[in-house]
Each structure stands twice: as structure tokens, then as C-alpha cells.
Design a protein around this motif. Structure first.
Motif, PDB file in Angstrom:
ATOM      1  N   UNK A 331     -33.253 -41.381 -17.817  1.00  0.00           N
ATOM      2  CA  UNK A 331     -33.037 -39.939 -17.697  1.00  0.00           C
ATOM      3  C   UNK A 331     -31.578 -39.597 -17.413  1.00  0.00           C
ATOM      4  N   UNK A 332     -30.726 -40.606 -17.424  1.00  0.00           N
ATOM      5  CA  UNK A 332     -29.314 -40.352 -17.159  1.00  0.00           C
ATOM      6  C   UNK A 332     -28.702 -39.537 -18.294  1.00  0.00           C
ATOM      7  N   UNK A 333     -27.670 -38.783 -17.939  1.00  0.00           N
ATOM      8  CA  UNK A 333     -26.947 -38.024 -18.959  1.00  0.00           C
ATOM      9  C   UNK A 333     -26.233 -38.977 -19.901  1.00  0.00           C
ATOM     10  N   UNK A 334     -26.131 -38.597 -21.159  1.00  0.00           N
ATOM     11  CA  UNK A 334     -25.411 -39.403 -22.145  1.00  0.00           C
ATOM     12  C   UNK A 334     -23.960 -39.591 -21.718  1.00  0.00           C
ATOM     13  N   UNK A 335     -23.500 -40.850 -21.743  1.00  0.00           N
ATOM     14  CA  UNK A 335     -22.105 -41.132 -21.357  1.00  0.00           C
ATOM     15  C   UNK A 335     -21.124 -40.478 -22.327  1.00  0.00           C
ATOM     16  N   UNK A 336     -21.580 -40.248 -23.559  1.00  0.00           N
ATOM     17  CA  UNK A 336     -20.721 -39.603 -24.564  1.00  0.00           C
ATOM     18  C   UNK A 336     -20.497 -38.135 -24.201  1.00  0.00           C
ATOM     19  N   UNK A 337     -21.585 -37.433 -23.875  1.00  0.00           N
ATOM     20  CA  UNK A 337     -21.483 -36.004 -23.533  1.00  0.00           C
ATOM     21  C   UNK A 337     -20.730 -35.814 -22.215  1.00  0.00           C
ATOM     22  N   UNK A 338     -20.916 -36.761 -21.287  1.00  0.00           N
ATOM     23  CA  UNK A 338     -20.186 -36.705 -20.007  1.00  0.00           C
ATOM     24  C   UNK A 338     -18.689 -36.853 -20.272  1.00  0.00           C
ATOM     25  N   UNK A 339     -18.325 -37.811 -21.145  1.00  0.00           N
ATOM     26  CA  UNK A 339     -16.912 -38.038 -21.469  1.00  0.00           C
ATOM     27  C   UNK A 339     -16.289 -36.824 -22.155  1.00  0.00           C
ATOM     28  N   UNK A 340     -17.108 -36.072 -22.900  1.00  0.00           N
ATOM     29  CA  UNK A 340     -16.620 -34.874 -23.592  1.00  0.00           C
ATOM     30  C   UNK A 340     -16.468 -33.691 -22.640  1.00  0.00           C
ATOM     31  N   UNK A 341     -16.903 -33.908 -21.383  1.00  0.00           N
ATOM     32  CA  UNK A 341     -16.812 -32.876 -20.327  1.00  0.00           C
ATOM     33  C   UNK A 341     -17.486 -31.557 -20.737  1.00  0.00           C
ATOM     34  N   UNK A 342     -18.664 -31.682 -21.341  1.00  0.00           N
ATOM     35  CA  UNK A 342     -19.417 -30.485 -21.721  1.00  0.00           C
ATOM     36  C   UNK A 342     -20.043 -29.864 -20.474  1.00  0.00           C
ATOM     37  N   UNK A 343     -20.270 -28.566 -20.522  1.00  0.00           N
ATOM     38  CA  UNK A 343     -20.926 -27.884 -19.404  1.00  0.00           C
ATOM     39  C   UNK A 343     -22.281 -28.543 -19.144  1.00  0.00           C
ATOM     40  N   UNK A 344     -22.680 -28.561 -17.897  1.00  0.00           N
ATOM     41  CA  UNK A 344     -23.909 -29.256 -17.489  1.00  0.00           C
ATOM     42  C   UNK A 344     -25.127 -28.802 -18.293  1.00  0.00           C
ATOM     43  N   UNK A 345     -25.265 -27.501 -18.503  1.00  0.00           N
ATOM     44  CA  UNK A 345     -26.458 -26.999 -19.211  1.00  0.00           C
ATOM     45  C   UNK A 345     -26.437 -27.393 -20.697  1.00  0.00           C
ATOM     46  N   UNK A 346     -25.239 -27.632 -21.246  1.00  0.00           N
ATOM     47  CA  UNK A 346     -25.117 -28.111 -22.634  1.00  0.00           C
ATOM     48  C   UNK A 346     -25.494 -29.596 -22.689  1.00  0.00           C
ATOM     49  N   UNK A 347     -24.919 -30.375 -21.779  1.00  0.00           N
ATOM     50  CA  UNK A 347     -25.168 -31.821 -21.759  1.00  0.00           C
ATOM     51  C   UNK A 347     -26.632 -32.140 -21.494  1.00  0.00           C
TER      52      UNK A 347
END
Length: 382
Positions: A331-347
Motif C-alpha cells: 500500500x506504499x505510495x509509488x516511489x516514482x510519483x513521490x520523486x515527482x513531488x506530486x500533491x498527495x491527493x494526486x499520488x
């Protein structure tokens, strides 16, 4: 499975009927070991080298530069661990990015345990590496850089030519993981400034368990498997002959159909976005707006958690993904989306649809309508 709408081709693809047909004789009749000197072995060796020629020709490489592996993961490990270890007397600094596949990231972590220093480059909000970040990261002891061709989660294509040209000037070996780009982007290795390049059969309608590493001339790589002298002493172990024959056939099919497939995938993307626009639901496309793999559409539906969407889609017979198949289930957030610094609700609401040969434009419309209904229903129930 027959009535399931499968939109997870970036994870794996169905074997093409022509591939299965090409493989069958090598599972039933031509079963000799390619290293044996008798007639059965020579027949197997001939098939192995014909397959090597076909795949090398498709990617614009010399046949002898292709090393067969058990897949993209082994090819990445061989390039990164083998490439770094072969140069450890020259330097112990390696550069990669924060958005690589885990086959690259975990290989780099292994190198860190072995005494190497690894720099993980950041990316911008589109998932692109900035040239100035790479230029600043290079040091006198940098021996290897590994940056993927196209991202498996959001589809962003990196500026491989620009990166490669810069590294050539510096005399630094460059590896690219082209597992997702192979078969959909029309590249020729001979025209790219890359020294090593990883590919995999099961992403292009070939069998699982077979891949290859392109290794440029005079590029030093220490073997990571030890045993026999197969693959010119660079990769020990009896070759997966049937798989390699299937891989070759898959590349032939991809060569014939690539332009038509890409056009169809672009049409599918356009249809899905049009459905969501018309349904007036909130969505956000992740990745680069132009430099993106044609078969990947990563999109967020703010307010609907990724797991909720995937579960609801599964209930109506639609298979999509949350990103990398190797990490789905967590259930962890995607490391790719985290690296892209997307807003939490987007990620937290991102879904990856990835297209393949079994999909139709009508199915894409159907899947998009199902998404719109799920988003609207969940919005009403809040």
C-alpha cells in the motif's frame, strides 16, 4: 480471463500466437543443448544464433554484442553490478535516478553495500531528469550511469541522446533500461550513445523468463553468474533456447506491427481522456505531456484512492494497475510519483492503464466509462 478487459500490458503481455508456434518445435523436437558438439547440439546452436541475429537486427546492434539473460532484471543487474565491479579500480561512484525500476535501484543498493557511492538523481514534476543535475553529479571517480529510456509507471521518456552524448565526452559508461521502450519506440542502438541496454521478451508478447543485454564493444563487465562458458563466457548457464526463439519471433512481429500498434494506442488515450472530459469528472494525467511512451497512461482521480479504484474496476472485469507490478500488493505510495513531488491527493489516486495488442479502441472507451461511473458513484456516496 477471456471476458476480462486487460489494461496492464506494461506488467506483462500475452504470448503472440506466432511466438507460441515458433517456440513449440524447440520444446518438443529440437531439445539439444546449444553447447553440445553432436548433431542435436549443433541444430540447437544454429537456432540460437539465428534468433540472436534477428533480435540484434531489430535493435540495430551487432549480433555478438547481445547477451541472453533470464529477463530485464538480470540484464539490469549484469549491467550495473557487472559494469561497476569491472571498473572498481578506476572509481566507485555510480549515478542513477530516483524513478528507476527496482531491478536498477536494488542493484545500486547492493553496490552501496559493496563499498560504492551511488547518487540518485531527482526528477521534475513530469518525471524527467534535468541535464544540469546530471552534470553536477558527475565526479572524477564516476564510472557508470544508469538512466531508464522510458518509465514503466508514468511513461516519461528521458533525453537519452543528450545524456549519452554528455557521458561519452566524459568517458563514462552509460546503461539504459529500455524494457518498456523496446518494441514501441523506433530506436537503433547503433545510432544511440549508449554502452549497455536492457530488454525483455515478455513486454512485447514474447515468453516470460528471457531477456537480453546489449553490450557495446570493449565495455568491461564482470560476470555475475559463474559456471559454464556460455554467451562468450559472459553469462554462465544453458540458454533458454525455446524462450530465445520466441523472443526473436516477438521482435519480428513487433517490427511489422509497431506503427499500427502505436497509432492504436494513441487513439485509445485520446478516447479515454475524451470520455472523462465529457463526464465532467476531475482527473490529472501524470508524466510528460509529449515525451511519453505511447502505451502508458497514468492518470489520477482526486478523491478516489488507488486501491478503491482498482478494486472497483476488478469487480467489473477491468484489469489496470497502481504502477510497477513488482510492488503491487503493497500500500506504499509509488516511489516514482513521490520523486515527482506530486500533491498527495494526486499520488494517492493514480492508476496506470497500459495498452497492448489484445485491446480495442472500443474497450478503452468501455474502461473509461466504467472509471467515470465509479468516480461519480463514490462522489455521490460521500
Amino acid at each position: 480471463m477471456s471476458d476480462m478487459l486487460y489494461f496492464d500490458h506494461a506488467a506483462t503481455t500475452p504470448v503472440h500466437p506466432r511466438v507460441l508456434e515458433a517456440m513449440t518445435p524447440y520444446l518438443t523436437q529440437v531439445f539439444g543443448n546449444p553447447s553440445s558438439v553432436h548433431g542435436a547440439g549443433r541444430e540447437a546452436r544454429k537456432a540460437l544464433e539465428q534468433a540472436r541475429d534477428a533480435i540484434a537486427s531489430f535493435m540495430g546492434a551487432e549480433a555478438q554484442s547481445l547477451i541472453f539473460t533470464s529477463g530485464g532484471t538480470e540484464a539490469d543487474n549484469m549491467a550495473i553490478i557487472g559494469g561497476a565491479m569491472a571498473q572498481r579500480e578506476r572509481g566507485r561512484h555510480v549515478i542513477t535516478t530516483q524513478i528507476e525500476h527496482h531491478a536498477v535501484l536494488h542493484a545500486c543498493e547492493y553496490l552501496e553495500q559493496a563499498g560504492f557511492d551511488v547518487t540518485y538523481l531527482p526528477v521534475d514534476e513530469t518525471g524527467s531528469v534535468r541535464m544540469e543535475d546530471l552534470q553536477q553529479a558527475v565526479r572524477p571517480d564516476t564510472v557508470l550511469v544508469s538512466i531508464m529510456y522510458g518509465n514503466n509507471e508514468v511513461g516519461t521518456i528521458q533525453p537519452i541522446v543528450e545524456i549519452g552524448n554528455f557521458l561519452r565526452e566524459k568517458g563514462i559508461i552509460f546503461h539504459t533500461d529500455a524494457v518498456q521502450a523496446f518494441g514501441v519506440l523506433p530506436f537503433q542502438v547503433s545510432e544511440l550513445p549508449v554502452d549497455m541496454l536492457s530488454v525483455s521478451a515478455h513486454k512485447i508478447n514474447g515468453p516470460k523468463g528471457v531477456g537480453a543485454l546489449y553490450l557495446g564493444r570493449k565495455i568491461p563487465v564482470s560476470p555475475i553468474l559463474h559456471g559454464g562458458s556460455q554467451e562468450r563466457k559472459r553469462r554462465a548457464g544453458t540458454e533458454n533456447l525455446a524462450g530465445i526463439v520466441g523472443f526473436a519471433e516477438a521482435t519480428k512481429v513487433a517490427a511489422e506491427e509497431r506503427a499500427d500498434r502505436v497509432a492504436k494506442y494513441e487513439q485509445m488515450k485520446a478516447v479515454m481522456l475524451a470520455v472523462w472530459q465529457e463526464a465532467n469528472i476531475a482527473y490529472h494525467v501524470n508524466g510528460h505531456p509529449e515525451h511519453v511512451l505511447p502505451h502508458i497512461l497514468n492518470v489520477s482521480f482526486p478523491g478516489v484512492h488507488t486501491e478503491t479504484m482498482l478494486m472497483n474496476l476488478d469487480l467489473v472485469g477491468i484489469a489496470a494497475a497502481s504502477g510497477s507490478a513488482c510492488t503491487s500488493g503493497s500500500l506504499e505510495l509509488s516511489h516514482v510519483l513521490v520523486a515527482m513531488k506530486l500533491a498527495d491527493e494526486i499520488a494517492r489516486s493514480a492508476i496506470r492503464f497500459s495498452f497492448g495488442i489484445t485491446n480495442t479502441v472500443d474497450e478503452a472507451k468501455q474502461a473509461a466509462q466504467a472509471v467515470a461511473q465509479i468516480v461519480s458513484r463514490l462522489a455521490r456516496s460521500k
